[in-house]
Design an enzyme around this catalytic site. Sequence first.
Site, PDB file in Angstrom:
ATOM      1  N   ASP A  53     -17.669  39.589  24.001  1.00 22.76           N
ATOM      2  CA  ASP A  53     -18.738  39.199  24.925  1.00 22.76           C
ATOM      3  C   ASP A  53     -20.034  39.131  24.134  1.00 22.76           C
ATOM      4  O   ASP A  53     -20.022  39.303  22.903  1.00 22.76           O
ATOM      5  CB  ASP A  53     -18.837  40.186  26.103  1.00 22.76           C
ATOM      6  CG  ASP A  53     -19.247  39.470  27.400  1.00 22.76           C
ATOM      7  OD1 ASP A  53     -20.320  38.823  27.391  1.00 22.76           O
ATOM      8  OD2 ASP A  53     -18.508  39.529  28.395  1.00 22.76           O
TER       9      ASP A  53
ATOM     10  N   GLU B 181     -19.196  31.919  33.699  1.00 27.30           N
ATOM     11  CA  GLU B 181     -20.656  31.939  33.550  1.00 27.30           C
ATOM     12  C   GLU B 181     -21.131  31.205  32.282  1.00 27.30           C
ATOM     13  O   GLU B 181     -21.952  31.725  31.530  1.00 27.30           O
ATOM     14  CB  GLU B 181     -21.148  33.397  33.538  1.00 27.30           C
ATOM     15  CG  GLU B 181     -20.864  34.085  34.856  1.00 27.30           C
ATOM     16  CD  GLU B 181     -21.176  35.586  34.842  1.00 27.30           C
ATOM     17  OE1 GLU B 181     -21.631  36.072  35.888  1.00 27.30           O
ATOM     18  OE2 GLU B 181     -20.964  36.257  33.820  1.00 27.30           O
TER      19      GLU B 181
ATOM     20  N   HIS C  66     -20.665  33.503  27.057  1.00 29.15           N
ATOM     21  CA  HIS C  66     -20.519  34.929  26.679  1.00 29.15           C
ATOM     22  C   HIS C  66     -20.190  35.103  25.193  1.00 29.15           C
ATOM     23  O   HIS C  66     -19.458  36.015  24.831  1.00 29.15           O
ATOM     24  CB  HIS C  66     -19.437  35.591  27.538  1.00 29.15           C
ATOM     25  CG  HIS C  66     -19.888  35.863  28.952  1.00 29.15           C
ATOM     26  ND1 HIS C  66     -20.609  36.979  29.289  1.00 29.15           N
ATOM     27  CD2 HIS C  66     -19.727  35.148  30.097  1.00 29.15           C
ATOM     28  CE1 HIS C  66     -20.865  36.949  30.591  1.00 29.15           C
ATOM     29  NE2 HIS C  66     -20.350  35.846  31.110  1.00 29.15           N
TER      30      HIS C  66
END
Length: 633
Positions: free
Chosen positions: A202, A353, A277
Amino acid sequence: MKNILTVITILILCFPVLLTGQHHIIPTPVSYESAEGELILDEHFNIGLLTENDVLKKHAEVFRSDLEDIGFNSGIHASDSASAKELKIGLNETPVEALGSEGYQLLVEQEGMVLMANEEAGIFNGLQTIRQLLPVKRGVNSEGKKDPVKIATCIINDYPRFEWRGLMLDVSRHFFTVQEVKAYLDMMAKYKFNVFHWHLTDDEGWRIEIKTFPKLTEVGAWRVERHGRFGANRASPKKSEKATYGGFYTQDEIRDVVAYAADRNITIVPEIDVPGHSMALLAAYPQYSTKKEFKFVNPGAKFAEWYSGGKFEMLIENTLNPADPAVYAFLDMIFDEIAKLFPGEYIHMGGDECYKGYWEADEKVQAFMTKNGIKDSHELQSYFVKRVEKIISSKGKKMIGWDEILEGGLAEGAAVMSWRGMKGGIEAAGMGHKVVMSPTDFAYLDYTQGDYSVENKIYADLSLEKSYSFDPVPEFILDPELILGGQGNLWTEVIPNLPYAFYMTYPRGMALAESLWSPKENKSWKNFLDRTEVHFKRFDEMEINIAKTIYEPHVKVYKEGNKLMCALKNDFEDIEMYYTIDNTYPVKFGHKYTEPFEVPKGDLSLRVQSFRNGQPIERLLQIHRTDLELRVK
Ligand code: ACM
């Protein structure tokens, strides 16, 4: 040797009257029937193997060490069906269809126990049930002799509702050591979870050694050390600062954890989260972004704006460049190593995302889209996902990703993990994709589970009762077979150590385990609460601190005209709540709660606590009136 089921059948027939009995097993089995009588175990409690099988032997070994912890001196030996008081374990020669690959049948009678299954996984699950029928520790009498262990005689038939019963652990936001990951797996196994989704990468850290690209861990696994809440209050790194916080797993360690999990009937699904990410990856290899700028591994500093309606903006580029062929060559080599390390069927590619602003601002990306007839950035994400799917399937694996991978169309054969509610999962199943449900509103284990005054609050709440009501199969789904199961997710922005990871995971993990294993019609919130209380004691004996917020008052405030009103609720009928609103204590000498009350104006706090049998239970909540005002919706 003749089929032991014949033995079980005869024993069942010899059983006195069978009744649906009370037990404290979590997840609750498909059927549990009890009869009068007890199996009494003292020093000698051996394990007899009815089937010659290396995996069974290994399971028996693990179980024997559990028995040692309880104080039994147990041996393992080959057994025929007629030997002395012991636990007999065996595989059915003729499979019992209903049990499938993970189910088992357990007979506890005064003379011993028999555990049978079609496959080794079933035996493992049955052993977890037996573990729950045994105490965590044995008491010792005044002469120093260990107390005998008594188990009510019973017959259990059990098998899971879903094949995917998962928990996800984010090791990027906080790095958990191999030992800690193993401890997390141990607890998962006790509750019959069988998938460990390992969120390995991440923005805040890349945690897995990739031999071809050593900088991923040399650079990407380390960040400058920051404490306190993630977000606005954490300063961004300065150039002069050393990155000292973090860690990663070597490939040998990964193989060790994979084997450890397999011994506990757990398959690991590794996640490499792309194209978003990816700040830790890009700190190591900035050339794979559009701007190719130098950047740090994020230490939990704020770098995004979150707007309503799920919209967001990344103020630092954390996305890979989907128009660069070198990105796919890079990912091909990464997934090649990943596929070799993890024997499971699935690899998770993230996909959540992903901010598209840097793609939209980049001329080369725009030219690439025009050339390839890609009409917008959602289609571009879809192009990326389809190429990654090809890479993953070229390694002999299936791809799964968060529900954003549906945007712009998804490659056939890819599976979807639905997190933004169930709608992504419903849509995916409608298109024939397999689905794992892990919706925020039931399965996000980082969400706050108690009162804000005593919890490490984040932006949303999730109660035990809500987790318990999770059903991964929506009512109007055409093909329920496509729902593989469900999963709880533990993101670790606010979870800086293992004890707190357990605190946040359980008991909600137990609620999810039951939702994923037990038949829907066997579930009962009240009965689950009773069993959870027994498990609280077991956790206490293990010295593992899990959340007992269900004992604490649920405080609700509202306005009645100008008056600030307060209502208190609790999950247990035998728990009373006492409170004061005049800055005094102990609250036991204040008011017993019977009905909503007014909180008068002034510089004062509500103090409230639960009591059972006259004794305080769990934490005293203390909330200033100003905070109560702020809670009014
Ligand atoms: C997610 O929670 N971003 C999958």
